[in-house]
Scaffold this motif. Sequence first.
Motif, PDB file in Angstrom:
ATOM      1  N   GLN A 155       0.840  -1.239   0.055  1.00  0.00           N
ATOM      2  CA  GLN A 155       0.174  -0.096  -0.006  1.00  0.00           C
ATOM      3  C   GLN A 155       0.804   1.264   0.040  1.00  0.00           C
ATOM      4  OE1 GLN A 155      -2.456  -0.783   3.603  1.00  0.00           O
ATOM      5  NE2 GLN A 155      -3.867  -1.756   2.387  1.00  0.00           N
ATOM      6  N   ASP A 156       1.956   1.102   0.835  1.00  0.00           N
ATOM      7  CA  ASP A 156       2.781   2.385   0.828  1.00  0.00           C
ATOM      8  C   ASP A 156       3.230   2.562  -0.716  1.00  0.00           C
ATOM      9  OD1 ASP A 156       2.331   2.914   3.600  1.00  0.00           O
ATOM     10  OD2 ASP A 156       3.395   1.029   4.034  1.00  0.00           O
ATOM     11  N   PHE A 157       3.837   1.475  -0.961  1.00  0.00           N
ATOM     12  CA  PHE A 157       4.542   1.343  -2.389  1.00  0.00           C
ATOM     13  C   PHE A 157       3.692   1.967  -3.510  1.00  0.00           C
ATOM     14  CE2 PHE A 157       5.677  -0.551  -6.531  1.00  0.00           C
ATOM     15  CZ  PHE A 157       7.219  -0.140  -6.277  1.00  0.00           C
ATOM     16  N   VAL A 158       2.418   1.530  -3.642  1.00  0.00           N
ATOM     17  CA  VAL A 158       1.634   2.116  -4.649  1.00  0.00           C
ATOM     18  C   VAL A 158       1.522   3.477  -4.344  1.00  0.00           C
ATOM     19  CG1 VAL A 158      -0.684   2.173  -5.507  1.00  0.00           C
ATOM     20  CG2 VAL A 158       0.355   0.151  -4.993  1.00  0.00           C
ATOM     21  N   SER A 159       1.114   4.145  -3.200  1.00  0.00           N
ATOM     22  CA  SER A 159       0.937   5.770  -3.002  1.00  0.00           C
ATOM     23  C   SER A 159       2.395   6.278  -3.041  1.00  0.00           C
ATOM     24  CB  SER A 159       0.141   5.755  -1.663  1.00  0.00           C
ATOM     25  OG  SER A 159       1.144   5.390  -0.590  1.00  0.00           O
ATOM     26  N   SER A 160       3.471   5.756  -3.074  1.00  0.00           N
ATOM     27  CA  SER A 160       4.531   6.458  -2.683  1.00  0.00           C
ATOM     28  C   SER A 160       4.925   7.761  -3.836  1.00  0.00           C
ATOM     29  CB  SER A 160       5.873   5.751  -2.713  1.00  0.00           C
ATOM     30  OG  SER A 160       6.002   5.024  -4.032  1.00  0.00           O
ATOM     31  N   LEU A 161       4.895   7.482  -5.122  1.00  0.00           N
ATOM     32  CA  LEU A 161       5.014   8.574  -5.987  1.00  0.00           C
ATOM     33  C   LEU A 161       4.143   9.618  -5.854  1.00  0.00           C
ATOM     34  CD1 LEU A 161       6.283   6.750  -9.021  1.00  0.00           C
ATOM     35  CD2 LEU A 161       7.634   7.209  -7.137  1.00  0.00           C
ATOM     36  N   ALA A 162       2.652   9.386  -5.985  1.00  0.00           N
ATOM     37  CA  ALA A 162       1.651  10.379  -5.815  1.00  0.00           C
ATOM     38  C   ALA A 162       1.982  11.199  -4.251  1.00  0.00           C
ATOM     39  CB  ALA A 162       0.524   9.918  -5.534  1.00  0.00           C
ATOM     40  N   ASP A 163       2.370  10.523  -3.407  1.00  0.00           N
ATOM     41  CA  ASP A 163       2.662  11.331  -2.021  1.00  0.00           C
ATOM     42  C   ASP A 163       3.792  12.099  -2.271  1.00  0.00           C
ATOM     43  OD1 ASP A 163       0.341   9.916  -0.829  1.00  0.00           O
ATOM     44  OD2 ASP A 163       1.994   8.370   0.130  1.00  0.00           O
ATOM     45  N   THR A 164       4.797  11.695  -2.785  1.00  0.00           N
ATOM     46  CA  THR A 164       6.016  12.793  -3.086  1.00  0.00           C
ATOM     47  C   THR A 164       5.683  14.102  -3.857  1.00  0.00           C
ATOM     48  OG1 THR A 164       7.607  11.021  -3.118  1.00  0.00           O
ATOM     49  CG2 THR A 164       8.197  12.883  -4.181  1.00  0.00           C
ATOM     50  N   VAL A 165       4.769  13.789  -4.974  1.00  0.00           N
ATOM     51  CA  VAL A 165       4.387  14.878  -5.681  1.00  0.00           C
ATOM     52  C   VAL A 165       3.286  15.710  -4.926  1.00  0.00           C
ATOM     53  CG1 VAL A 165       2.875  15.678  -7.888  1.00  0.00           C
ATOM     54  CG2 VAL A 165       4.439  13.909  -7.885  1.00  0.00           C
ATOM     55  N   ALA A 166       2.537  15.315  -4.405  1.00  0.00           N
ATOM     56  CA  ALA A 166       1.601  16.032  -3.404  1.00  0.00           C
ATOM     57  C   ALA A 166       2.435  16.757  -2.221  1.00  0.00           C
ATOM     58  CB  ALA A 166       0.584  15.213  -2.668  1.00  0.00           C
ATOM     59  N   ALA A 167       3.435  16.177  -1.662  1.00  0.00           N
ATOM     60  CA  ALA A 167       4.087  16.981  -0.804  1.00  0.00           C
ATOM     61  C   ALA A 167       5.292  18.097  -1.253  1.00  0.00           C
ATOM     62  CB  ALA A 167       4.881  16.079   0.154  1.00  0.00           C
ATOM     63  N   ARG A 168       5.472  18.200  -2.643  1.00  0.00           N
ATOM     64  CA  ARG A 168       6.442  18.907  -3.117  1.00  0.00           C
ATOM     65  C   ARG A 168       6.318  20.333  -2.807  1.00  0.00           C
ATOM     66  NH1 ARG A 168       2.495  18.605  -6.845  1.00  0.00           N
ATOM     67  NH2 ARG A 168       2.084  20.201  -8.472  1.00  0.00           N
ATOM     68  N   ALA A 169       7.584  21.122  -2.829  1.00  0.00           N
ATOM     69  CA  ALA A 169       7.449  22.533  -2.110  1.00  0.00           C
ATOM     70  C   ALA A 169       6.939  23.335  -3.247  1.00  0.00           C
ATOM     71  CB  ALA A 169       8.714  22.931  -2.015  1.00  0.00           C
ATOM     72  N   PRO A 170       6.591  24.550  -2.660  1.00  0.00           N
ATOM     73  CA  PRO A 170       5.792  25.793  -3.633  1.00  0.00           C
ATOM     74  C   PRO A 170       7.035  26.110  -4.580  1.00  0.00           C
ATOM     75  CG  PRO A 170       5.397  26.474  -1.124  1.00  0.00           C
ATOM     76  CD  PRO A 170       6.314  25.074  -1.420  1.00  0.00           C
ATOM     77  N   GLY A 171       6.456  26.148  -5.946  1.00  0.00           N
ATOM     78  CA  GLY A 171       7.557  26.436  -6.920  1.00  0.00           C
ATOM     79  C   GLY A 171       8.317  25.219  -7.437  1.00  0.00           C
ATOM     80  N   GLU A 172       8.259  24.070  -6.728  1.00  0.00           N
ATOM     81  CA  GLU A 172       8.844  22.924  -7.090  1.00  0.00           C
ATOM     82  C   GLU A 172       8.170  21.996  -8.271  1.00  0.00           C
ATOM     83  OE1 GLU A 172      11.648  19.447  -5.022  1.00  0.00           O
ATOM     84  OE2 GLU A 172       9.510  20.006  -4.028  1.00  0.00           O
ATOM     85  N   SER A 173       8.725  21.369  -9.284  1.00  0.00           N
ATOM     86  CA  SER A 173       7.991  20.695 -10.204  1.00  0.00           C
ATOM     87  C   SER A 173       7.928  19.232  -9.750  1.00  0.00           C
ATOM     88  CB  SER A 173       9.013  20.512 -11.815  1.00  0.00           C
ATOM     89  OG  SER A 173      10.150  20.178 -11.510  1.00  0.00           O
ATOM     90  N   ALA A 174       7.094  18.576 -10.350  1.00  0.00           N
ATOM     91  CA  ALA A 174       7.064  17.236 -10.117  1.00  0.00           C
ATOM     92  C   ALA A 174       8.273  16.283 -10.151  1.00  0.00           C
ATOM     93  CB  ALA A 174       5.928  16.494 -10.998  1.00  0.00           C
ATOM     94  N   LEU A 175       8.966  16.655 -11.413  1.00  0.00           N
ATOM     95  CA  LEU A 175      10.212  16.018 -11.609  1.00  0.00           C
ATOM     96  C   LEU A 175      11.244  16.393 -10.634  1.00  0.00           C
ATOM     97  CD1 LEU A 175      12.082  15.779 -14.955  1.00  0.00           C
ATOM     98  CD2 LEU A 175      13.355  16.261 -13.150  1.00  0.00           C
ATOM     99  N   SER A 176      11.499  17.395 -10.209  1.00  0.00           N
ATOM    100  CA  SER A 176      12.413  17.829  -9.112  1.00  0.00           C
ATOM    101  C   SER A 176      11.930  17.089  -7.922  1.00  0.00           C
ATOM    102  CB  SER A 176      12.389  19.212  -8.992  1.00  0.00           C
ATOM    103  OG  SER A 176      13.154  19.711  -8.039  1.00  0.00           O
TER     104      SER A 176
END
Length: 224
Positions: free
Chosen positions: A87-108
């Motif tokens: 479950q943590d594996f499946v959500s991991s990339l989405a969680d990373t993008v959701a937590a990105r800093a203001p002004g930060e891209s998904a790739l970064s």
Amino acid sequence: MLSAVTMSTVKLRWWYVLMVSTEPLGLRESKKRETRQAISDHATRLFIERGFEATTIAEVAATARVAKKTVTNYFPRKEDLALDIHQDFVSSLADTVAARAPGESALSALRGESISAAQRFDALAGFSGPDFCRMIADSPTLVARLRELHELREQELARMLPGDDIIRRAAAAQFGAAHRLLFQRVQELTLQGLSRKRIAATVVGEANQVFDLLEPALGDYAIA
């Protein structure tokens, strides 16, 4: 039989407990977690010793001294006994993008987390003991399940990204492929007998190469 040291290594490198709260657990919830972990521990030991395909749920239940129904209540699929952070594996990339800093891209954000995960030998990045890696590689069922989890992770990421459907899915496919490749590299290098530190150093360098390739197309996409 696996030694205590070997078994501890497997646990430390593949499983990890999410500390979702600093509040003390209730007795019932604590007991449930202990039972679940005990079942998973016994199952993994059996899978490594005998092979995943050759080990039955009934044998896991007998070794863990619980009813077969108890095992299936905690782990509806046999594969979940081995890949128990799915479950943590499946959500991991989405969680990373959701937590990105203001002004930060998904790739970064994904690049940064991929590198950090390798440096901390994270199970979600593919780090585990060689016995565990071999158990997966030798099991067509686990290989197929891991492929499915990569696909589910990509789909979860697509739902988090901006844009119309095809843009979101196309971007998620590129990001998902990059992470799948890096995960496979960790597994390959583990089976080759490299140390965790050497694997991490290699994969960090390769992660930068992979994300550099994506930079021209996706570097400015999904800026928070």
